[in-house]
Scaffold this active site. Structure first.
Site, PDB file in Angstrom:
ATOM      1  N   ASP A 163     -32.952  -9.760  29.634  1.00  0.00           N
ATOM      2  CA  ASP A 163     -31.924 -10.394  28.814  1.00  0.00           C
ATOM      3  C   ASP A 163     -31.149 -11.370  29.704  1.00  0.00           C
ATOM      4  O   ASP A 163     -30.644 -10.981  30.765  1.00  0.00           O
ATOM      5  CB  ASP A 163     -30.968  -9.352  28.221  1.00  0.00           C
ATOM      6  CG  ASP A 163     -29.972  -9.978  27.255  1.00  0.00           C
ATOM      7  OD1 ASP A 163     -30.274  -9.998  26.045  1.00  0.00           O
ATOM      8  OD2 ASP A 163     -28.913 -10.459  27.717  1.00  0.00           O
ATOM      9  N   ILE A 164     -31.076 -12.626  29.277  1.00  0.00           N
ATOM     10  CA  ILE A 164     -30.392 -13.649  30.071  1.00  0.00           C
ATOM     11  C   ILE A 164     -28.887 -13.387  30.033  1.00  0.00           C
ATOM     12  O   ILE A 164     -28.291 -13.312  28.951  1.00  0.00           O
ATOM     13  CB  ILE A 164     -30.715 -15.060  29.550  1.00  0.00           C
ATOM     14  CG1 ILE A 164     -32.218 -15.325  29.683  1.00  0.00           C
ATOM     15  CG2 ILE A 164     -29.922 -16.112  30.317  1.00  0.00           C
ATOM     16  CD1 ILE A 164     -32.658 -16.670  29.145  1.00  0.00           C
ATOM     17  N   GLU A 206     -32.180 -14.198  23.271  1.00  0.00           N
ATOM     18  CA  GLU A 206     -32.373 -14.407  24.706  1.00  0.00           C
ATOM     19  C   GLU A 206     -33.068 -13.226  25.369  1.00  0.00           C
ATOM     20  O   GLU A 206     -33.075 -13.098  26.590  1.00  0.00           O
ATOM     21  CB  GLU A 206     -31.024 -14.654  25.384  1.00  0.00           C
ATOM     22  CG  GLU A 206     -30.070 -13.470  25.399  1.00  0.00           C
ATOM     23  CD  GLU A 206     -29.177 -13.391  24.170  1.00  0.00           C
ATOM     24  OE1 GLU A 206     -28.102 -12.788  24.260  1.00  0.00           O
ATOM     25  OE2 GLU A 206     -29.569 -13.929  23.115  1.00  0.00           O
TER      26      GLU A 206
END
Length: 298
Positions: A163-164, A206
């Site tokens: 997950d960014i 994301e």
């Protein structure tokens, strides 16, 4: 039968098989003369096989060879008094074969056009349009197959969930166009650091996921760390002053069947490990086994 025997020889074997069959049928029909003229329908089987197994050009060539050899062998049989030949019927058969060749090339082209369209639609149905990675739908379909592979081979399946970090802030600051660029950029980093047998997935928003088979948890974590470090080295920042933050990524890892014998549960456990990585400072990789051990210790 000839084509089947030579099928494993590739394009050369396929072409040789067609020519052998055409020569055999041409010689047979010529020697039979008017009495065996109807045997020329065997050419249709050859053209049909060529149309389905070859391409448009090979089908056209096969048709031309059929017509040419049929004419040549019939004329030679007549010339050497091996058979009687009705030249009017011979011309009619040549025209008929030419028409059949044209029809088969058209059919072959349409079949290949439909096949190409079907393959493109199939690829689009399982691919994320933005990043080119597999989409969540394809991952859900593939998941049980991978679990069966693991059960059969005895090798583990690793689920790496990324997950960014701070992505929402990046989107709010620079807009979705730049947000999409970041997603594509990170997808490229993933592609550069995995094997062809691994399955990279745009899981949603994301979130990204990689399914890695046959590696122990230590090696799987090394893959995740390599991806995390490569993004970290790019030094991409959002905001200004005190609100300035670097774009990084966090990762959670779970393994089948060591963490759970339910492959779908393993995905959930990878998500829990990812949540723990986020809660403990972001820009890090955590395995579910470590998270579970910390919970036990507490």
């Amino acid at each position: 039968v000839t084509s089947h025997i030579l099928n494993n020889q590739g394009k050369t074997g396929h072409s040789l098989a067609l020519h052998l069959d055409i020569t055999f049928v041409s010689a047979l029909t010529a020697l039979q003369g008017n009495a065996g003229a109807e045997l020329y329908v065997l050419y249709l089987f050859i053209l049909a096989y060529s149309g389905f197994k070859g391409n448009v050009l090979s089908t056209f060539r096969a048709g031309v060879v059929c017509v040419a050899e049929h004419l040549v062998f019939s004329i030679l049989a007549y010339r050497f008094d091996l058979a009687e030949v009705d030249f009017a019927r011979l011309v009619i058969r040549a025209i008929y074969l030419s028409s059949a060749t044209y029809a088969m090339t058209v059919l072959s082209r349409e079949i290949r056009k439909y096949g190409d369209l079907h393959r493109r639609e199939f690829k689009l149905a399982r691919t994320d349009k933005l990043t080119g990675l597999a989409n969540r739908h394809y991952f859900e379909q593939k998941l049980m197959d991978e679990a069966q592979y693991s059960d059969y081979s005895g090798m583990p399946i690793n689920i790496l969930m990324f997950d960014i970090d701070n992505f929402k802030g990046f989107n709010d600051t620079y807009g979705h166009v730049w947000g999409d660029r970041i997603l594509c950029f990170f997808a490229d980093i993933i592609k550069q650091n995995i094997r062809k047998t691994d399955i990279p997935v745009r899981y949603g928003g994301e979130e990204f996921l990689i399914l890695i088979r046959d590696l122990d948890i230590f090696l799987a974590k090394n893959v995740a760390e390599r991806i995390r470090r490569q993004l970290d080295k790019q030094q991409i920042y959002i905001g200004k002053g005190k609100n300035r933050k670097q774009i990084t990524v966090s990762c959670g890892i779970a393994q089948y069947p060591s963490d759970s014998k339910n492959i779908r549960k393993v995905v959930e456990l990878a998500d829990k490990a990812l949540y723990a990585a986020k809660q403990t400072g972001k820009n890090r990789v955590m395995c579910y086994a470590d998270v579970a051990e910390e919970v036990k210790t507490d």
